[in-house]
Design an enzyme around this catalytic site. Structure first.
Site, PDB file in Angstrom:
ATOM      1  CB  SER A 101      10.540  -6.488  -5.043  1.00 27.30           C
ATOM      2  OG  SER A 101      11.846  -6.855  -5.277  1.00 27.30           O
TER       3      SER A 101
ATOM      4  CG  ASP B 113      15.937  -3.214  -0.073  1.00 29.70           C
ATOM      5  OD1 ASP B 113      16.685  -4.162  -0.396  1.00 29.70           O
ATOM      6  OD2 ASP B 113      14.892  -2.914  -0.681  1.00 29.70           O
TER       7      ASP B 113
ATOM      8  CG  HIS C 267      13.495  -6.326  -0.503  1.00 27.58           C
ATOM      9  ND1 HIS C 267      13.796  -5.260  -1.323  1.00 27.58           N
ATOM     10  CD2 HIS C 267      12.950  -7.259  -1.311  1.00 27.58           C
ATOM     11  CE1 HIS C 267      13.446  -5.554  -2.565  1.00 27.58           C
ATOM     12  NE2 HIS C 267      12.931  -6.756  -2.592  1.00 27.58           N
TER      13      HIS C 267
END
Ligand SMILES: *[C@@H]1O[C@H](CO)[C@@H](O)[C@H](O)[C@H]1NC(C)=O
Ligand SMILES: *[C@@H]1O[C@H](CO)[C@@H](O)[C@H](O)[C@H]1NC(C)=O
Ligand SMILES: *[C@@H]1O[C@H](CO)[C@@H](O)[C@H](O)[C@H]1NC(C)=O
Ligand SMILES: *[C@@H]1O[C@H](CO)[C@@H](O)[C@H](O)[C@H]1NC(C)=O
Ligand SMILES: *[C@@H]1O[C@H](CO)[C@@H](O)[C@H](O)[C@H]1NC(C)=O
Length: 510
Positions: free
Chosen positions: A195, A448, A473
């Site tokens: 991320s 995601d 994710h």
């Protein structure tokens, strides 16, 4: 990153997250007393969550030493010469103490122990690679506060919160480890992150190729900046997840907003909604847009954590939670009544908020994460991490909302006393033009929503993309699990092969 854009900044924050995070001083007051109409304060990692150990590896025991490093507050100027304690975690039980590699997690916007607990991949591969694991906390989050409890007090104190300063912290820390830890001097260092942390790991290799030999950048939306990808891609991907997870699922959610409008015009309707959703406090006319933003955020978070097994990353959830949600939304949107529609929606959100069955009521303002630093991320979004988002209600299942940079900028000014620099990320990190770099693996999950801003095509022989079609994710950074799809198993195997290659290259050079 925070997923809850919604229409209202307020809803993103949730009044809640604020009180929970270590927020001090004036901002608290400002935030609680205003409602905002901004779209872009979304953080790739900070969905609201209540979870802690996201692992399902039953017998994985995480052991690490917690250490602190005196880090310069300002790496780029000479006037502010103070230091602060940067926290980092180390595990060297599998490390080959004479030059074995270091896997270095470039911490994102939150408590580093949370990322450490949720990056099982590093723990799974440490032994095979004879690697030392280091998890470095990002400044202004967790315990690594440059000015202690005053860090968030005003724009002056927040001034040193930036990705560039964070990268410099990591580089300086790595240099220090190499200098002081016996056996480290020739250890090749690989940056790893997911991320926003994945954006940092990629940028680490781009900016400090002398310090890290390569980077794994998982689910990192390094292209979610102005004019790089269409602003609607994020919500389009959320919608695709719901479309493929059950008949009529996305179509019903798309129609549900109107049903809420219809029902909430009367007092009686508001009472019915409050009771049908088992809300902790009754819905008022003025809460309806917050209520919608809360639902929108719930759908987004579900898409992000649509993992193939029971997990507790953001919330405790069943396996393939979006499919479970969609079992409540199968009716024909052409004939369903507004009431039946919302009965279905209420059952669907309970999957997210009440999977454990011990939640007495749904709290529109208590879904935030404890471990992630919302306010810090909002400040970053309001300065250099400008990530446009928009919806059109056609290609996605949400109410239309345009991206309005001016409105966003005005609200950043009101919130933090700063204006965002929309083009800076492009200038400082290269935008789409990253082909001159080397030794970076970008991994992305097809489920995601953040993959929309990620690198999903090969750029060169050594800047490569791995796509995990069934992955949400950064599934690849999680512990191995018996329900892992083949695609994530082979992604992890490929990633380890690249690590070995980079380590080999470093040895040849050294
Ligand atoms: C991470 O795990 C450790 C134990 O393994 C626990 O003490 C700690 O609270 C966890 N941190 C977070 C933020 O969940
Ligand atoms: C909302 O109310 C209008 C007017 O009564 C009606 O035509 C419509 O079917 C209702 N529901 C939705 C989802 O539009
Ligand atoms: C959560 O689940 C339990 C057990 O099914 C139920 O008693 C409770 O009412 C539920 N709470 C909400 C808010 O739905
Ligand atoms: C809802 O959440 C807020 C913020 O966390 C909290 O202050 C409040 O007490 C909660 N309400 C209920 C009824 O649990
Ligand atoms: C990129 O190249 C690698 C190595 O050839 C390959 O395994 C991978 O599938 C390619 N990625 C994409 C998205 O085509």
């Amino acid at each position: 990153m925070i997923s809850g854009f919604g229409q209202l900044l307020f809803a993103l924050f949730g009044p809640l997250s604020i009180s929970r995070s270590a927020l001090f001083g004036i901002f608290l007051t400002v935030l609680l007393n205003n409602s905002y109409t901004v779209l872009a304060l979304k953080s790739p990692f900070l969905p609201r969550h209540g979870g802690s150990l996201g692992s399902t590896a039953k017998d994985s025991v995480i052991k690490y030493k917690t250490l602190y490093f005196d880090q310069k507050i300002d790496h780029f100027g000479f006037h502010q010469d103070g230091t602060f304690k940067q926290r980092y975690l180390v595990n060297d039980e599998h490390w080959y103490k004479d030059g074995g590699p270091i896997l270095f997690y470039t911490g994102n916007e939150g408590d580093i122990t949370w990322f450490c607990n949720n990056t099982g991949f590093m723990w799974d591969v440490a032994e095979e690679l004879k690697a030392m694991l280091v998890f470095a906390e990002h400044r202004y989050y967790g315990e690594s506060l440059p000015f202690g409890k005053d860090s968030y007090r005003d724009p002056k104190h927040l001034n040193y919160l930036s990705s560039e300063q964070a990268l410099a912290d990591f580089a300086v820390l790595i240099k220090y480890l190499k200098r002081t830890v016996s056996g480290c001097q020739f250890s090749p260092v690989i940056a790893i992150g997911g991320s926003y942390g994945g954006m940092l790991s990629a940028w680490m290799r781009m900016k400090y190729p002398n310090v890290v030999v390569g980077a794994l950048s998982a689910s990192a939306p390094i292209w979610q900046f102005p004019d790089m990808v269409p602003c609607g891609d994020f919500y389009k991907i959320v919608t695709q997840d719901f479309t493929r997870s059950g008949l009529n699922c996305a179509a019903n959610i798309r129609q549900s907003w109107k049903s809420i409008d219809n029902i909430s015009v009367t007092e009686e309707g508001l009472r019915w909604l409050s009771s049908q959703f088992t809300l902790c406090s009754p819905l008022k006319k003025t809460d309806v847009s917050d209520f919608k933003a809360w639902l929108q955020e719930t759908w987004v978070n579900l898409a992000m954590v649509d993992y193939p097994y029971e997990a507790n990353f953001l919330q405790p959830l069943p396996r393939w939670p979006v499919q479970v949600v969609c079992t409540f939304l199968r009716f024909d949107p052409k004939t369903v009544s507004d009431h039946l529609m919302l009965v279905g929606i209420s059952d669907a959100v309970r999957v997210y908020y009440n999977y454990t069955g011990n939640v007495p009521c749904l709290n529109l303002s208590s879904t935030a994460t404890g471990s992630l630093g919302y306010i810090g991320w909002y400040y970053q979004a309001c300065t250099e991490m400008v990530m446009p988002m928009c919806t059109d209600g056609v290609q996605d299942m949400f109410e239309p909302q345009e991206w309005n940079f001016q409105a966003f900028s005005d609200e950043c000014l009101a919130l933090f006393g700063v204006r965002p620099r929309a083009d800076w990320a492009n200038t400082v990190y290269g935008g789409l033009d990253i082909a001159s770099h080397s030794n970076i693996v970008f991994s992305n999950g097809g489920l995601d929503p953040w993959s929309g801003g990620g690198v999903t095509r090969n750029i060169s022989d050594s800047v490569v993309a791995i796509v995990i079609p069934d992955g949400a994710h950064h599934l690849d950074l999680r512990y191995n699990n018996e329900y892992d799809p083949q695609s994530v198993l082979s992604a992890r195997a490929q990633e380890v092969e690249y690590f070995k290659l980079w380590i080999q290259q470093a040895k040849r050079k050294g």
